[in-house]
Write a protein that holds these residues in place. Structure first.
Motif, PDB file in Angstrom:
ATOM      1  N   GLU A 172       0.858  -1.186   0.000  1.00  0.00           N
ATOM      2  CA  GLU A 172       0.000   0.000   0.000  1.00  0.00           C
ATOM      3  C   GLU A 172       0.897   1.239   0.000  1.00  0.00           C
ATOM      4  OE1 GLU A 172      -2.193   0.103   3.686  1.00  0.00           O
ATOM      5  OE2 GLU A 172      -0.374   0.208   4.897  1.00  0.00           O
ATOM      6  N   ILE A 173       0.297   2.364  -0.329  1.00  0.00           N
ATOM      7  CA  ILE A 173       1.060   3.614  -0.311  1.00  0.00           C
ATOM      8  C   ILE A 173       0.993   4.185   1.097  1.00  0.00           C
ATOM      9  CG2 ILE A 173       1.148   5.959  -1.245  1.00  0.00           C
ATOM     10  CD1 ILE A 173      -0.205   4.599  -3.780  1.00  0.00           C
ATOM     11  N   PRO A 174       2.130   4.429   1.725  1.00  0.00           N
ATOM     12  CA  PRO A 174       2.098   4.964   3.088  1.00  0.00           C
ATOM     13  C   PRO A 174       1.348   6.287   3.153  1.00  0.00           C
ATOM     14  CG  PRO A 174       4.329   4.323   2.465  1.00  0.00           C
ATOM     15  CD  PRO A 174       3.498   4.226   1.233  1.00  0.00           C
ATOM     16  N   LYS A 175       0.674   6.492   4.289  1.00  0.00           N
ATOM     17  CA  LYS A 175       0.055   7.808   4.492  1.00  0.00           C
ATOM     18  C   LYS A 175       1.163   8.787   4.879  1.00  0.00           C
ATOM     19  CE  LYS A 175      -3.759   5.798   6.927  1.00  0.00           C
ATOM     20  NZ  LYS A 175      -3.414   4.489   6.600  1.00  0.00           N
ATOM     21  N   GLY A 182      18.949  11.198   5.017  1.00  0.00           N
ATOM     22  CA  GLY A 182      18.686  11.975   3.797  1.00  0.00           C
ATOM     23  C   GLY A 182      19.785  11.767   2.776  1.00  0.00           C
ATOM     24  N   GLY A 183      20.165  10.513   2.573  1.00  0.00           N
ATOM     25  CA  GLY A 183      21.156  10.185   1.540  1.00  0.00           C
ATOM     26  C   GLY A 183      20.429   9.737   0.278  1.00  0.00           C
ATOM     27  N   VAL A 184      21.150   8.968  -0.545  1.00  0.00           N
ATOM     28  CA  VAL A 184      20.627   8.614  -1.869  1.00  0.00           C
ATOM     29  C   VAL A 184      19.345   7.785  -1.790  1.00  0.00           C
ATOM     30  CG1 VAL A 184      21.438   7.974  -4.145  1.00  0.00           C
ATOM     31  CG2 VAL A 184      23.072   8.262  -2.325  1.00  0.00           C
ATOM     32  N   ILE A 185      19.353   6.732  -0.975  1.00  0.00           N
ATOM     33  CA  ILE A 185      18.174   5.851  -0.926  1.00  0.00           C
ATOM     34  C   ILE A 185      16.977   6.605  -0.369  1.00  0.00           C
ATOM     35  CG2 ILE A 185      17.175   3.813   0.220  1.00  0.00           C
ATOM     36  CD1 ILE A 185      19.822   2.408  -0.101  1.00  0.00           C
ATOM     37  N   GLY A 186      17.201   7.320   0.729  1.00  0.00           N
ATOM     38  CA  GLY A 186      16.098   8.040   1.365  1.00  0.00           C
ATOM     39  C   GLY A 186      15.433   9.022   0.415  1.00  0.00           C
ATOM     40  N   LEU A 187      16.242   9.725  -0.376  1.00  0.00           N
ATOM     41  CA  LEU A 187      15.681  10.739  -1.271  1.00  0.00           C
ATOM     42  C   LEU A 187      15.006  10.094  -2.488  1.00  0.00           C
ATOM     43  CD1 LEU A 187      18.408  13.516  -1.087  1.00  0.00           C
ATOM     44  CD2 LEU A 187      16.367  13.227   0.293  1.00  0.00           C
ATOM     45  N   GLU A 188      15.649   9.064  -3.052  1.00  0.00           N
ATOM     46  CA  GLU A 188      15.041   8.428  -4.235  1.00  0.00           C
ATOM     47  C   GLU A 188      13.714   7.762  -3.862  1.00  0.00           C
ATOM     48  OE1 GLU A 188      19.095   7.514  -6.862  1.00  0.00           O
ATOM     49  OE2 GLU A 188      17.880   5.822  -6.218  1.00  0.00           O
ATOM     50  N   LEU A 189      13.748   6.919  -2.834  1.00  0.00           N
ATOM     51  CA  LEU A 189      12.507   6.200  -2.492  1.00  0.00           C
ATOM     52  C   LEU A 189      11.500   7.137  -1.830  1.00  0.00           C
ATOM     53  CD1 LEU A 189      13.935   2.725  -1.454  1.00  0.00           C
ATOM     54  CD2 LEU A 189      12.894   3.426  -3.602  1.00  0.00           C
ATOM     55  N   GLY A 190      12.005   8.142  -1.102  1.00  0.00           N
ATOM     56  CA  GLY A 190      11.101   9.154  -0.548  1.00  0.00           C
ATOM     57  C   GLY A 190      10.339   9.841  -1.671  1.00  0.00           C
ATOM     58  N   GLN A 191      11.042  10.139  -2.771  1.00  0.00           N
ATOM     59  CA  GLN A 191      10.361  10.835  -3.868  1.00  0.00           C
ATOM     60  C   GLN A 191       9.337   9.933  -4.569  1.00  0.00           C
ATOM     61  OE1 GLN A 191      12.489  12.554  -7.346  1.00  0.00           O
ATOM     62  NE2 GLN A 191      11.514  14.466  -6.761  1.00  0.00           N
ATOM     63  N   VAL A 192       9.656   8.641  -4.660  1.00  0.00           N
ATOM     64  CA  VAL A 192       8.668   7.720  -5.250  1.00  0.00           C
ATOM     65  C   VAL A 192       7.341   7.861  -4.503  1.00  0.00           C
ATOM     66  CG1 VAL A 192       8.011   5.259  -5.420  1.00  0.00           C
ATOM     67  CG2 VAL A 192      10.294   6.003  -6.140  1.00  0.00           C
ATOM     68  N   TYR A 193       7.394   7.750  -3.159  1.00  0.00           N
ATOM     69  CA  TYR A 193       6.144   7.745  -2.389  1.00  0.00           C
ATOM     70  C   TYR A 193       5.526   9.138  -2.278  1.00  0.00           C
ATOM     71  CZ  TYR A 193       6.745   2.863  -1.886  1.00  0.00           C
ATOM     72  OH  TYR A 193       6.859   1.534  -2.199  1.00  0.00           O
ATOM     73  N   LYS A 194       6.351  10.179  -2.305  1.00  0.00           N
ATOM     74  CA  LYS A 194       5.805  11.540  -2.297  1.00  0.00           C
ATOM     75  C   LYS A 194       4.947  11.739  -3.547  1.00  0.00           C
ATOM     76  CE  LYS A 194       5.485  15.543  -0.402  1.00  0.00           C
ATOM     77  NZ  LYS A 194       4.079  15.447  -0.751  1.00  0.00           N
ATOM     78  N   LEU A 196       3.421   9.535  -5.180  1.00  0.00           N
ATOM     79  CA  LEU A 196       2.217   8.692  -5.162  1.00  0.00           C
ATOM     80  C   LEU A 196       1.226   9.140  -4.100  1.00  0.00           C
ATOM     81  CD1 LEU A 196       3.844   5.163  -5.696  1.00  0.00           C
ATOM     82  CD2 LEU A 196       2.966   6.761  -7.403  1.00  0.00           C
ATOM     83  N   GLY A 197       1.581  10.186  -3.348  1.00  0.00           N
ATOM     84  CA  GLY A 197       0.603  10.771  -2.424  1.00  0.00           C
ATOM     85  C   GLY A 197       0.957  10.702  -0.952  1.00  0.00           C
ATOM     86  N   SER A 198       2.070  10.062  -0.579  1.00  0.00           N
ATOM     87  CA  SER A 198       2.432   9.995   0.846  1.00  0.00           C
ATOM     88  C   SER A 198       2.930  11.348   1.326  1.00  0.00           C
ATOM     89  CB  SER A 198       3.595   9.010   1.068  1.00  0.00           C
ATOM     90  OG  SER A 198       3.302   7.752   0.557  1.00  0.00           O
ATOM     91  N   GLU A 199       2.708  11.584   2.622  1.00  0.00           N
ATOM     92  CA  GLU A 199       3.459  12.661   3.267  1.00  0.00           C
ATOM     93  C   GLU A 199       4.838  12.055   3.548  1.00  0.00           C
ATOM     94  OE1 GLU A 199       3.441  14.984   7.534  1.00  0.00           O
ATOM     95  OE2 GLU A 199       1.581  14.044   6.876  1.00  0.00           O
TER      96      GLU A 199
END
Ligand code: FAD
Ligand code: NAD
Length: 467
Positions: A172-175, A182-194, A196-199
């Protein structure tokens, strides 16, 4: 007993590329992989699946937010089929890993599925559920990669408190996704979910995101991410991560020693990766790992035993697929008696967010700290016709050149397609180009690459043409 010139343990980009190059050079080669699919972290749970999701989520964002600016109106609601997005990603992974099977076959490389462990300097045991076999090898290349680094107070339950591996296959998409690191993985995967609608809240220990890259890039990416409504908390030290039913509570201390509490439904721990050597039985060879768990090697990537090499994430250096690949080729050529060389300063680093961030060579921070005199040429993407045509206005290209000789010392860029643009800088630096060499080279119009030429002109005599 099966006997080989070279046996590679681990089939990631370091291992499989080493095996191909060994086979090309005429060596009888085998590769051992403990999982059923080839390709290691990169193909299965790293570079490829993360880029597949970045691409899918980028399309979704374009459709929902930007198509109308181009006069494209979609009648009716745009809906998201997240499980299809994940299964498309799985299909991309499957096709790519099958490609490695094809390459192994094409190059007559023997593939063993099972855990590889040392018996002694010339014998490796392969253990699978159904069998055990020992093979004899003249040379062995350890390419066993890395695993996510964990925080002692954050138990990864793989359900709500997750690493990148789970973040690539959520149901599911996280709320609210809390990202630690805030390195490479955090920013790349953070942007995927951002998208798709996650905070998305990013909690970073250092005073800036992507802290190892040039400060200018971090500043610009922070500005863009804030526009995209990311919540970014730098200089925050996380002290507790606790699951509470369907939620995760994270506590951090900020630079004023204030305690800040975060509550999300998922928490991604992305604080780096650590070398992986479990199960190798390095003790049989008296190989000890350093305090970061890495296998120590000399400049030929040899361990204390001259016929045993180690490459990629399991040794020191940037944890990047293309760095592992270069090392795979280097070791194969050394075994074949050649004299190859890697210039580690010229391994580019890329963050595949949008805008993309890419770097090669020395950062401005490094040049300052080391009292190296330099010139700066910087050109904003928004001044390019190509950027206006696509509405990708954020970012810049910055070229740092030696003040006396004009040799390019570093190139740092953020903007549309910078992941591909950085290659020009790498090639230029491989050939020891000056800023003026780039400035006098024709760049097709209209392209994003014109920002390279303009930044080079700016570095040459402050004579950028379009600003
Ligand atoms: P790995 O790819 O980790 O491969 C090691 C292999 O060895 C694994 O298949 C493992 O199962 C196997 N193995 C381990 N022990 C044994 C044993 N005893 N016997 C048999 N097999 C064994 N890098 C980039 O350059 N670009 C990117 O865009 C990028 N994106 C990433 C995204 C994510 C989410 C992650 C996690 C990583 C990403 N990386 C990226 C980093 C990249 O994946 C690694 O740097 C790269 O995979 C390292 O390659 P390697 O060959 O050293 O090891
Ligand atoms: P990273 O080193 O890029 O980032 C980790 C971040 O976590 C750093 O900014 C660090 O300061 C921060 N951090 C560490 N401990 C912390 C704590 N306790 N609290 C808050 N923040 C903390 O590591 P990553 O993003 O996990 O990626 C791992 C490796 O995988 C990297 O070396 C990277 O090179 C590779 N990778 C590369 C790509 C790419 O090339 N595009 C993509 C993904 C991963």
């Amino acid at each position: 007993m099966n006997s080989f010139d070279v046996v590679v343990i681990g089939s990631g980009p370091g291992g499989y590329v080493a095996a191909i190059r060994c086979a090309q050079l005429g060596m009888k080669t085998a590769i051992i992989e403990k999982y059923n699919t080839m390709g290691g972290t990169c193909l299965n749970v790293g570079c490829i699946p993360s880029k597949a999701l970045l691409d899918s989520s980028h399309h979704y964002e374009e459709a929902t937010k930007n198509f109308s600016n181009h006069g494209i109106n979609i009648d009716g609601k745009i809906s998201l089929d997240f499980s299809k997005m994940i299964s498309r990603k799985n299909e991309v992974v499957s096709q790519t890993t099958k490609g490695i099977d094809f390459l192994m076959n094409k190059n007559n490389i023997t593939v063993f599925n099972g855990l590889g462990s040392f018996v002694d300097q010339n014998n490796v045991k392969i253990s699978s559920e159904s069998s055990e076999e020992i093979i004899e090898c003249k040379n062995i290349i350890i390419a066993t990669g890395s695993k996510p680094t964990v925080l002692p107070f954050a138990k990864i339950d793989k359900d709500r408190i997750i690493t990148s591996t789970e973040a690539l296959k959520l149901k599911e998409i996280p709320k609210h996704l809390i990202v630690i690191g805030g390195g490479v993985i955090g920013l790349e995967l953070g942007q995927v979910y951002k998208r798709l609608g996650s905070e998305v809240s990013i909690i970073e220990y250092m005073d800036k995101i992507i802290p190892t890259m040039d400060s200018g890039l971090s500043k610009e990416l922070t500005k863009v991410f804030k526009k995209q409504k990311f919540k970014i908390h730098t200089s925050h030290k996380v002290t507790s991560v606790v699951r509470d039913g369907d939620y995760v509570n994270v506590i951090a201390t900020d630079k004023n020693d204030q305690t800040i509490e975060f509550k999300g439904d998922y928490c991604l721990v992305s604080v780096g990766r650590s070398a992986y050597t479990d199960g190798l039985n390095l003790e049989a060879l008296s190989i000890v790992t350093n305090k970061r768990g890495q296998i120590e090697v000399n400049d030929k990537l040899q361990t204390k035993h001259s016929n045993i090499y180690a490459i990629g994430d399991v040794v020191e250096g940037a944890m990047l697929a293309h760095k592992a690949e270069e090392e795979g080729v280097l070791v194969a050529e050394i075994i074949a008696g050649q004299k190859p060389h890697i210039d580690y300063n010229l391994i580019p680093g890329v963050v595949y967010t949008w805008p993309e961030v890419a770097s090669v060579g020395k950062t401005e921070d490094y040049l300052k700290e080391n009292n190296i005199t330099y010139k700066v040429g910087q050109f904003p993407m928004r001044a390019l016709g190509r950027s206006r045509a696509s509405s990708d206005l954020d970012g810049f290209v910055k070229i740092l050149a030696d003040k006396k000789t004009d040799e390019i010392l570093g190139v740092h860029m953020i903007g549309a397609r910078c992941a591909d643009l950085i290659s020009e800088a790498v090639v230029a630096m491989e050939f020891k180009a000056s800023a003026e060499d780039i400035a006098r080279t024709s760049h097709a119009h209209p392209t994003y690459s014109e920002a390279m030429k303009e930044a080079a002109l700016a570095a040459t005599e402050n004579r950028a043409l379009h600003i």
